[in-house]
Every structure is written in structure tokens, then in C-alpha cells.
Design a protein around this motif. Structure first.
Motif, PDB file in Angstrom:
ATOM      1  N   GLY A  62      -4.477  -5.492   3.585  1.00 16.12           N
ATOM      2  CA  GLY A  62      -5.783  -4.872   3.460  1.00 16.12           C
ATOM      3  C   GLY A  62      -6.964  -5.780   3.751  1.00 16.12           C
ATOM      4  O   GLY A  62      -8.111  -5.361   3.625  1.00 16.12           O
ATOM      5  N   THR A  84      -9.601  -3.954  -9.549  1.00 12.69           N
ATOM      6  CA  THR A  84      -8.414  -3.885  -8.700  1.00 12.69           C
ATOM      7  C   THR A  84      -8.752  -3.242  -7.360  1.00 12.69           C
ATOM      8  O   THR A  84      -9.689  -2.438  -7.262  1.00 12.69           O
ATOM      9  CB  THR A  84      -7.277  -3.104  -9.373  1.00 12.69           C
ATOM     10  OG1 THR A  84      -7.737  -1.794  -9.676  1.00 12.69           O
ATOM     11  CG2 THR A  84      -6.818  -3.796 -10.640  1.00 12.69           C
ATOM     12  N   THR A  85      -7.996  -3.624  -6.353  1.00 13.94           N
ATOM     13  CA  THR A  85      -8.118  -3.040  -5.018  1.00 13.94           C
ATOM     14  C   THR A  85      -6.712  -2.693  -4.539  1.00 13.94           C
ATOM     15  O   THR A  85      -5.728  -3.033  -5.184  1.00 13.94           O
ATOM     16  CB  THR A  85      -8.758  -4.029  -4.023  1.00 13.94           C
ATOM     17  OG1 THR A  85      -7.846  -5.101  -3.793  1.00 13.94           O
ATOM     18  CG2 THR A  85     -10.082  -4.559  -4.533  1.00 13.94           C
ATOM     19  N   ARG A  86      -6.617  -2.079  -3.395  1.00 14.65           N
ATOM     20  CA  ARG A  86      -5.312  -1.777  -2.811  1.00 14.65           C
ATOM     21  C   ARG A  86      -4.781  -2.969  -2.022  1.00 14.65           C
ATOM     22  O   ARG A  86      -3.651  -2.941  -1.560  1.00 14.65           O
ATOM     23  CB  ARG A  86      -5.413  -0.549  -1.919  1.00 14.65           C
ATOM     24  CG  ARG A  86      -5.731   0.710  -2.719  1.00 14.65           C
ATOM     25  CD  ARG A  86      -5.727   1.935  -1.863  1.00 14.65           C
ATOM     26  NE  ARG A  86      -6.499   1.702  -0.632  1.00 14.65           N
ATOM     27  CZ  ARG A  86      -6.556   2.534   0.370  1.00 14.65           C
ATOM     28  NH1 ARG A  86      -5.904   3.649   0.326  1.00 14.65           N
ATOM     29  NH2 ARG A  86      -7.270   2.255   1.433  1.00 14.65           N
ATOM     30  N   SER A  87      -5.584  -4.006  -1.864  1.00 14.45           N
ATOM     31  CA  SER A  87      -5.160  -5.183  -1.109  1.00 14.45           C
ATOM     32  C   SER A  87      -4.101  -5.948  -1.880  1.00 14.45           C
ATOM     33  O   SER A  87      -4.074  -5.928  -3.111  1.00 14.45           O
ATOM     34  CB  SER A  87      -6.359  -6.100  -0.842  1.00 14.45           C
ATOM     35  OG  SER A  87      -7.335  -5.417  -0.097  1.00 14.45           O
ATOM     36  N   THR A  88      -3.241  -6.641  -1.145  1.00 14.94           N
ATOM     37  CA  THR A  88      -2.157  -7.377  -1.783  1.00 14.94           C
ATOM     38  C   THR A  88      -1.737  -8.559  -0.918  1.00 14.94           C
ATOM     39  O   THR A  88      -2.056  -8.605   0.270  1.00 14.94           O
ATOM     40  CB  THR A  88      -0.956  -6.446  -2.037  1.00 14.94           C
ATOM     41  OG1 THR A  88       0.025  -7.146  -2.790  1.00 14.94           O
ATOM     42  CG2 THR A  88      -0.346  -5.946  -0.754  1.00 14.94           C
TER      43      THR A  88
END
Length: 107
Positions: A62, A84-88
Motif C-alpha cells: 500500500g 491503523t491503515t490497510r498498508s502492511t
């Protein structure tokens, strides 16, 4: 994302900043109020290259641009500052960041 805006102290970023949570959640109670993070930066002048991991943008992570996980800037902050984010990052990247943190603190 970690939000240090508003009440940041000198030498802390006074902005919303991306970071990677690196702690092992099995070591902390669920109600523990802090979290261990490594900030991300796109500024190569802020890092020590041997203690930082390059993170390139992929559809999986992301990221929108290349950045560095600056392990020598590891810090603990309140969970209230974290969004929080959807990035990983991948498990291999997380392991590499943790290894750099260990090197930075002399472990």
C-alpha cells in the motif's frame, strides 16, 4: 500512521507520520497502552542506511512511494496516537526491521 501533531515535544515530529508496529503482541497485555513503532521516511538524509530498510511500493504494502523504515528511530508511543491503515509490510521485512533495531541498540 502515528499522530504527533499538536503536542509534540522538541525533536519529535509534529505531524502525522507513517510507521511500522514492530512489537510482538504476545509479550504485552491487550490493555497495555503503548506500542513500539519504527517510523517510515522518504528523506534519505534522516536515516543511517545500515540501520534502515528500504520499502518499495507494491500493491501488497500500500505504499505510494519508496521509503525507509528507520530502525534507529525506534520509539514507544501511546496507542491513542496510532491510526491503523490497510498498508502492511511482509513478515520478512518485519524480521529485517527488528534485526536492525537489535543492531541499533547493541543487542
Amino acid at each position: 500512521m502515528v499522530d504527533w501533531r499538536g503536542d509534540a515535544l522538541p525533536k519529535e515530529p509534529n505531524k502525522l507520520r507513517p510507521a511500522v508496529v514492530i512489537e510482538n503482541p504476545a509479550l504485552f497485555e491487550a490493555d497495555y497502552e503503548n506500542v513500539i513503532v519504527v517510523p517510515l521516511t522518504e528523506d534519505g538524509n534522516l536515516i543511517i542506511r545500515s540501520l534502515s530498510l528500504p520499502i518499495l511500493p507494491t500493491t501488497e504494502n500500500g505504499c505510494s512511494k519508496p521509503c525507509w523504515a528507520a530502525a534507529h528511530l525506534v520509539t514507544t508511543t501511546s496507542k491513542q496516537r496510532v491510526r491503523t491503515t490497510r498498508s502492511t509490510v511482509t513478515s520478512d521485512q518485519l524480521t529485517a526491521i527488528r534485526q536492525r533495531v537489535a543492531r541499533a541498540i547493541g543487542a
